[in-house]
Design an enzyme around this catalytic site. Sequence first.
Site, PDB file in Angstrom:
ATOM      1  N   GLY A 239     -77.774 -64.876  62.366  1.00 27.50           N
ATOM      2  CA  GLY A 239     -78.636 -65.909  61.819  1.00 27.50           C
ATOM      3  C   GLY A 239     -79.389 -65.563  60.560  1.00 27.50           C
ATOM      4  O   GLY A 239     -79.966 -66.452  59.941  1.00 27.50           O
ATOM      5  N   GLU A 274     -75.620 -59.890  66.010  1.00 28.06           N
ATOM      6  CA  GLU A 274     -74.348 -60.589  65.772  1.00 28.06           C
ATOM      7  C   GLU A 274     -74.332 -61.213  64.378  1.00 28.06           C
ATOM      8  O   GLU A 274     -74.153 -62.426  64.223  1.00 28.06           O
ATOM      9  CB  GLU A 274     -74.155 -61.715  66.808  1.00 28.06           C
ATOM     10  CG  GLU A 274     -74.146 -61.267  68.244  1.00 28.06           C
ATOM     11  CD  GLU A 274     -74.212 -62.456  69.229  1.00 28.06           C
ATOM     12  OE1 GLU A 274     -74.306 -63.617  68.785  1.00 28.06           O
ATOM     13  OE2 GLU A 274     -74.169 -62.200  70.436  1.00 28.06           O
ATOM     14  N   PRO A 275     -74.516 -60.434  63.333  1.00 34.65           N
ATOM     15  CA  PRO A 275     -74.587 -61.044  62.000  1.00 34.65           C
ATOM     16  C   PRO A 275     -73.211 -61.488  61.508  1.00 34.65           C
ATOM     17  O   PRO A 275     -72.209 -60.815  61.726  1.00 34.65           O
ATOM     18  CB  PRO A 275     -75.115 -59.905  61.125  1.00 34.65           C
ATOM     19  CG  PRO A 275     -74.671 -58.659  61.814  1.00 34.65           C
ATOM     20  CD  PRO A 275     -74.648 -58.968  63.284  1.00 34.65           C
ATOM     21  N   ARG A 277     -72.968 -64.303  58.385  1.00 37.45           N
ATOM     22  CA  ARG A 277     -73.235 -64.638  56.991  1.00 37.45           C
ATOM     23  C   ARG A 277     -73.823 -63.474  56.179  1.00 37.45           C
ATOM     24  O   ARG A 277     -73.404 -63.219  55.061  1.00 37.45           O
ATOM     25  CB  ARG A 277     -74.227 -65.808  56.963  1.00 37.45           C
ATOM     26  CG  ARG A 277     -74.419 -66.417  55.597  1.00 37.45           C
ATOM     27  CD  ARG A 277     -75.598 -67.403  55.612  1.00 37.45           C
ATOM     28  NE  ARG A 277     -75.605 -68.281  56.732  1.00 37.45           N
ATOM     29  CZ  ARG A 277     -75.109 -69.533  56.736  1.00 37.45           C
ATOM     30  NH1 ARG A 277     -74.584 -70.035  55.650  1.00 37.45           N
ATOM     31  NH2 ARG A 277     -75.166 -70.260  57.828  1.00 37.45           N
ATOM     32  N   ARG A 313     -68.806 -76.539  53.090  1.00 39.06           N
ATOM     33  CA  ARG A 313     -70.265 -76.415  53.267  1.00 39.06           C
ATOM     34  C   ARG A 313     -71.063 -77.443  52.448  1.00 39.06           C
ATOM     35  O   ARG A 313     -71.966 -78.083  52.984  1.00 39.06           O
ATOM     36  CB  ARG A 313     -70.739 -74.993  52.933  1.00 39.06           C
ATOM     37  CG  ARG A 313     -70.060 -73.895  53.755  1.00 39.06           C
ATOM     38  CD  ARG A 313     -70.771 -72.552  53.643  1.00 39.06           C
ATOM     39  NE  ARG A 313     -72.071 -72.609  54.269  1.00 39.06           N
ATOM     40  CZ  ARG A 313     -73.196 -72.722  53.610  1.00 39.06           C
ATOM     41  NH1 ARG A 313     -73.207 -72.716  52.303  1.00 39.06           N
ATOM     42  NH2 ARG A 313     -74.342 -72.813  54.262  1.00 39.06           N
ATOM     43  N   TYR A 317     -73.047 -79.916  54.916  1.00 40.26           N
ATOM     44  CA  TYR A 317     -74.487 -79.628  55.088  1.00 40.26           C
ATOM     45  C   TYR A 317     -75.291 -79.935  53.832  1.00 40.26           C
ATOM     46  O   TYR A 317     -76.450 -79.559  53.748  1.00 40.26           O
ATOM     47  CB  TYR A 317     -74.722 -78.143  55.398  1.00 40.26           C
ATOM     48  CG  TYR A 317     -73.804 -77.536  56.417  1.00 40.26           C
ATOM     49  CD1 TYR A 317     -73.845 -77.915  57.750  1.00 40.26           C
ATOM     50  CD2 TYR A 317     -72.909 -76.543  56.036  1.00 40.26           C
ATOM     51  CE1 TYR A 317     -72.999 -77.333  58.670  1.00 40.26           C
ATOM     52  CE2 TYR A 317     -72.061 -75.955  56.968  1.00 40.26           C
ATOM     53  CZ  TYR A 317     -72.113 -76.363  58.275  1.00 40.26           C
ATOM     54  OH  TYR A 317     -71.275 -75.785  59.182  1.00 40.26           O
ATOM     55  N   CYS A 345     -59.560 -87.328  48.809  1.00 39.50           N
ATOM     56  CA  CYS A 345     -59.879 -88.759  48.720  1.00 39.50           C
ATOM     57  C   CYS A 345     -61.067 -89.109  49.607  1.00 39.50           C
ATOM     58  O   CYS A 345     -60.934 -89.833  50.611  1.00 39.50           O
ATOM     59  CB  CYS A 345     -58.653 -89.573  49.097  1.00 39.50           C
ATOM     60  SG  CYS A 345     -57.297 -89.185  48.000  1.00 39.50           S
ATOM     61  N   GLU A 346     -62.184 -88.580  49.282  1.00 38.36           N
ATOM     62  CA  GLU A 346     -63.449 -88.851  49.978  1.00 38.36           C
ATOM     63  C   GLU A 346     -64.550 -88.707  48.932  1.00 38.36           C
ATOM     64  O   GLU A 346     -64.543 -87.739  48.163  1.00 38.36           O
ATOM     65  CB  GLU A 346     -63.753 -87.785  51.048  1.00 38.36           C
ATOM     66  CG  GLU A 346     -62.691 -87.563  52.064  1.00 38.36           C
ATOM     67  CD  GLU A 346     -63.000 -88.200  53.405  1.00 38.36           C
ATOM     68  OE1 GLU A 346     -64.116 -88.714  53.586  1.00 38.36           O
ATOM     69  OE2 GLU A 346     -62.095 -88.179  54.250  1.00 38.36           O
ATOM     70  N   TYR A 373     -68.080 -68.706  56.109  1.00 39.70           N
ATOM     71  CA  TYR A 373     -67.860 -70.122  56.431  1.00 39.70           C
ATOM     72  C   TYR A 373     -67.181 -70.849  55.266  1.00 39.70           C
ATOM     73  O   TYR A 373     -67.458 -72.011  55.012  1.00 39.70           O
ATOM     74  CB  TYR A 373     -69.186 -70.782  56.843  1.00 39.70           C
ATOM     75  CG  TYR A 373     -69.880 -70.015  57.954  1.00 39.70           C
ATOM     76  CD1 TYR A 373     -69.316 -69.972  59.228  1.00 39.70           C
ATOM     77  CD2 TYR A 373     -71.049 -69.286  57.719  1.00 39.70           C
ATOM     78  CE1 TYR A 373     -69.921 -69.244  60.242  1.00 39.70           C
ATOM     79  CE2 TYR A 373     -71.657 -68.549  58.732  1.00 39.70           C
ATOM     80  CZ  TYR A 373     -71.085 -68.536  59.985  1.00 39.70           C
ATOM     81  OH  TYR A 373     -71.676 -67.795  60.977  1.00 39.70           O
TER      82      TYR A 373
HETATM   83  N1  LLP Z   1     -73.781 -65.547  67.069  1.00 37.68           N
HETATM   84  C1  LLP Z   1     -73.572 -66.796  67.487  1.00 37.68           C
HETATM   85  C2  LLP Z   1     -73.586 -67.060  68.933  1.00 37.68           C
HETATM   86  C3  LLP Z   1     -73.341 -67.836  66.566  1.00 37.68           C
HETATM   87  O1  LLP Z   1     -73.144 -69.081  67.010  1.00 37.68           O
HETATM   88  C4  LLP Z   1     -73.344 -67.550  65.178  1.00 37.68           C
HETATM   89  C5  LLP Z   1     -73.110 -68.610  64.206  1.00 37.68           C
HETATM   90  C6  LLP Z   1     -73.550 -66.216  64.778  1.00 37.68           C
HETATM   91  C7  LLP Z   1     -73.778 -65.250  65.753  1.00 37.68           C
HETATM   92  C8  LLP Z   1     -73.544 -65.804  63.347  1.00 37.68           C
HETATM   93  O2  LLP Z   1     -74.558 -66.400  62.623  1.00 37.68           O
HETATM   94  P1  LLP Z   1     -74.820 -65.982  61.100  1.00 37.68           P
HETATM   95  O3  LLP Z   1     -75.307 -64.560  61.063  1.00 37.68           O
HETATM   96  O4  LLP Z   1     -73.545 -66.129  60.368  1.00 37.68           O
HETATM   97  O5  LLP Z   1     -75.841 -66.948  60.643  1.00 37.68           O
HETATM   98  N2  LLP Z   1     -70.879 -73.127  59.295  1.00 37.68           N
HETATM   99  C9  LLP Z   1     -72.303 -72.969  59.114  1.00 37.68           C
HETATM  100  C10 LLP Z   1     -72.855 -71.849  59.980  1.00 37.68           C
HETATM  101  C11 LLP Z   1     -72.557 -72.023  61.449  1.00 37.68           C
HETATM  102  C12 LLP Z   1     -73.050 -70.861  62.284  1.00 37.68           C
HETATM  103  C13 LLP Z   1     -72.533 -70.934  63.661  1.00 37.68           C
HETATM  104  N3  LLP Z   1     -72.920 -69.833  64.512  1.00 37.68           N
HETATM  105  C14 LLP Z   1     -72.578 -72.760  57.630  1.00 37.68           C
HETATM  106  O6  LLP Z   1     -71.641 -72.750  56.846  1.00 37.68           O
HETATM  107  O7  LLP Z   1     -73.722 -72.651  57.218  1.00 37.68           O
END
Ligand code: LLP
Length: 417
Positions: A239, A274-275, A277, A313, A317, A345-346, A373
């Site tokens: 996150g 669990e990183p 991004r 993205r 979003y 085409c959107e 992503y």
């Molecule tokens: N752990 C779990 C259970 C998750 O659902 C996620 C992301 C992560 C870890 C990794 O999160 P991060 O460190 O990448 O923030 N497609 C969206 C982001 C969706 C994230 C879904 N879950 C975007 O492009 O912003």
Amino acid sequence: MDFLNYQNGRLLADKIPISELASQYGTPLYVYSAPYIIKQFHAYEQALANRKHLVCYAVKANSNLSVLSLLAKLGAGFDIVSQGELERALKAGADPKKIVFSGVAKTTIEIERALAVGIKCFNVESEAELYRINAIAERIGKIAAISLRINPDVDAKTHPYISTGLRENKFGISYQLAEEVYYKAQSLANIKIRGIDCHIGSQLTELSPFLDATDRILVLLDKLKSNNINIEHIDLGGGLGVCYNDEQPPSPSSLVKQLLSKLDNYPNIEILFEPGRSLVANAGLLITKVEYTKHQDDNHFAIVDAGMNDLIRPALYKAWMRVLPEKEPQVTDETYSYNVVGPICESSDVLAFQRELSVKQDDLLVICSAGAYGFSMASNYNSHPRPAEVMLIDDKEHQIIRKRETMDDLWQGEIVL
Ligand code: LLP
């Protein structure tokens, strides 16, 4: 993105000209910097060095086998959410004992496979899932290691589509019910309780939601301990946000240090992250070519060969992603406020709104921060083959890590009646 620089008027990535990459591999093209991913992973590792820990890369952010194998070689674990991600991680050389399995809808087949390869832990998202895992484990003669994914009901202060830790979100087990579900888990013969897990959202730019979630987890951990349930690990999820524009998220090391300071009284608990991004977003870019410019009424369009099918993205979003021209802007350039749009085409097929640019047909543009992503959410909508992916190994060497899809790839598996 510190590996992108202009030199003599042209944009370079890790000292390699963007124009060279585009002419060698074609466009649209995803490019990832291996040194950047290594640097980000080390930032987590170093901050956690004095603790028992495991950094489990969230495969969904970018699941290319070369990205996974790079991280596996560095000692990373993996956070997966499907059998597909499990098989990818294994194929890339992951140690199953370092894999945690998240996701709200784990199927019987997925659970069987995860038990067969011996993953570290299931992050259980509901009571019903707990019973299913227990039943499958019993049937195949295994003990399933689990943690419960707690929904701590904290506001992650991020985009509603990527916020997951609020009561109304589908994720995790409600904080109020969690203790009770742990007691039920303890009574199940083929379940071994290992941890507590949470993940409250993505692209978090403030520390406070992480700190609040950790506090709530520790309250639960203490309660469980006083009822003879010993927790071996806490998984604080992913996150951590990155800078797309002018955001100033904490660095991985300051996030980890602040969270660890709350855990001084729990020295034997293993800490998992669990990183996704924060490891790969700013390692990646998408190179695209301007096919046409179009000026009508007050609207200026740079129509490029990458679209929402390649990078969703911005459309999904309204995410802001930096656009850099391959040719360095000069003060004397005549500029327009362009909408950078794709071929789809959107009307939502916009990669960037109102960017002051000077571009002409066949120029190259670079969409920054596209390592997370990006390709992993790409599709073949409008029957466009998905782009190639290239890894920058160092400041001289680059290597293709996924071939551009061909026309034949588009209908692979289809049957003409
Ligand atoms: N752990 C779990 C259970 C998750 O659902 C996620 C992301 C992560 C870890 C990794 O999160 P991060 O460190 O990448 O923030 N497609 C969206 C982001 C969706 C994230 C879904 N879950 C975007 O492009 O912003």
